[in-house]
Scaffold this motif. Structure first.
Motif, short mmCIF file in Angstrom:
data_model
loop_
_atom_site.label_atom_id
_atom_site.label_comp_id
_atom_site.label_asym_id
_atom_site.label_seq_id
_atom_site.Cartn_x
_atom_site.Cartn_y
_atom_site.Cartn_z
N GLY A 1 0.81 -1.21 0.00
CA GLY A 1 0.00 0.00 0.00
C GLY A 1 0.85 1.26 0.00
O GLY A 1 0.50 2.26 -0.65
N GLU A 2 1.95 1.23 0.72
CA GLU A 2 2.86 2.37 0.75
C GLU A 2 3.51 2.59 -0.61
O GLU A 2 3.62 3.72 -1.10
N LEU A 3 3.94 1.50 -1.24
CA LEU A 3 4.56 1.61 -2.55
C LEU A 3 3.55 2.12 -3.58
O LEU A 3 3.88 2.95 -4.44
N GLU A 4 2.32 1.66 -3.49
CA GLU A 4 1.29 2.14 -4.42
C GLU A 4 1.06 3.64 -4.24
O GLU A 4 0.92 4.38 -5.23
N ALA A 5 1.02 4.11 -2.99
CA ALA A 5 0.83 5.54 -2.74
C ALA A 5 1.97 6.35 -3.34
O ALA A 5 1.76 7.44 -3.90
N ILE A 6 3.18 5.86 -3.24
CA ILE A 6 4.35 6.54 -3.81
C ILE A 6 4.24 6.61 -5.33
O ILE A 6 4.44 7.67 -5.94
N CYS A 7 3.89 5.49 -5.94
CA CYS A 7 3.85 5.43 -7.40
C CYS A 7 2.66 6.21 -7.98
O CYS A 7 2.71 6.62 -9.15
#
Length: 236
Positions: free
Chosen positions: A23-29
Motif C-alpha cells: 500500500g505504501e509503494l502504491e501511494a508513492i507510485c
C-alpha cells in the motif's frame, strides 16, 4: 537519453534494503512523482533490487537504477544512472568501479540506457561519504568548481548535489546553480518537509526525496506538490 530525465522535477528514491508495504509503494507510485530511482549505499543486492523492480513494474512510472554495486546490476530498468564521485581522492569511485564493470560485462552493457552523474557529496556523516572517502569540507566556490568539471570539462548530463541524510546548505547549492549551464542539476538529501522541498526545487532542476519515505510517508508524499508548484513558478 537526456530527454528521459528532462521532465523530471520530483523523484522518489527507494532503497532495496528497506521495507515498504504494498500500500505504501502504491501511494508513492500514484503520488504524481515523475520517476522512481532505485539505489542505496549499503545492503543492496541483486535479489532485493530485482524484487523491488518487480513490485514497481505494477505501476506505469519511469524507473531508473543507480548502480553503486556491480552485484546489483539488474536488467529491466528503463534507465541506468552511473555515479562518479568527483570530490574524492579514491579513484575507485571515479573510474575504478567503472573499469571493473566494463571488464565484467563488456558488450552486455546497454549504453543507450546509461547516463553518468557527477556526484558532489557534501555530508561527511553520510554512508556514501564514508564509503567513498569524499572531501565534504567544501565551500561554495570549491563545490562549484567540481560542478564545472562535470558540466563543462566532462560534459556529464547530470550534476548531483548529495547531502544524503541532512538538509543541505542552500548557499552552497545556489553557488553551484550559478555555474551549471548544460547539465541537469539534481539535489538529494534531508528533505523532510514541503518547505525544504520547495527550497531545493527553486534552485535545482530535479529534487530527489528518499529517507523521509521510511519515517513519515505522508510528509514524503506532500513534497510532490511542493516541488511541482515551485518548478512551475521558476519555469514561468
Amino acid at each position: 537519453m537526456r530527454q528521459w530525465i528532462k521532465p523530471w522535477r520530483h523523484v522518489f528514491k527507494l532503497d532495496p534494503d528497506r521495507m515498504l508495504a504494498d500500500g505504501e509503494l502504491e501511494a508513492i507510485c500514484r503520488s504524481g512523482t515523475d520517476a522512481i530511482l532505485v539505489g542505496g549505499s549499503t545492503g543492496v543486492t541483486y535479489d532485493n533490487t530485482l524484487e523491488l523492480l518487480n513490485r514497481i513494474r505494477r505501476h506505469a512510472l519511469p524507473c531508473a537504477l543507480e548502480i553503486s554495486n556491480l552485484e546489483a546490476a539488474v536488467p529491466g530498468f528503463d534507465l541506468y544512472l552511473i555515479p562518479m564521485v568527483l570530490n574524492t581522492a579514491d579513484t575507485d569511485w571515479i573510474f575504478g568501479q567503472h573499469r571493473k564493470a566494463l571488464e565484467r560485462y563488456g558488450s552486455l552493457i546497454p549504453w543507450e540506457q546509461l547516463l553518468t552523474e557527477g556526484y558532489i557529496v557534501l555530508n561527511a556523516d553520510s554512508a556514501v561519504a564514508q564509503l567513498t572517502g569524499a572531501d565534504c569540507a567544501l565551500n561554495g566556490n570549491e563545490a562549484s568548481a567540481y560542478a564545472q568539471i562535470a558540466d563543462r570539462l566532462m560534459s556529464l548530463p547530470i550534476v548531483y548535489i548529495e547531502y544524503s541524510g541532512a538538509f543541505g546548505d542552500m548557499r552552497t547549492v545556489q553557488s553551484i546553480r550559478e555555474t551549471v549551464e548544460q547539465a541537469q542539476l539534481f539535489y538529494g538529501g534531508g528533505i523532510a518537509t514541503e518547505m525544504q522541498a520547495a527550497e531545493a526545487a527553486a534552485l535545482c532542476d530535479t529534487v530527489v526525496v528518499g529517507n523521509v519515505i521510511y519515517r513519515d510517508l505522508q510528509q514524503a508524499l506532500s513534497t510532490v506538490d511542493a516541488v511541482k508548484r515551485t518548478a512551475r513558478i521558476v519555469l514561468d
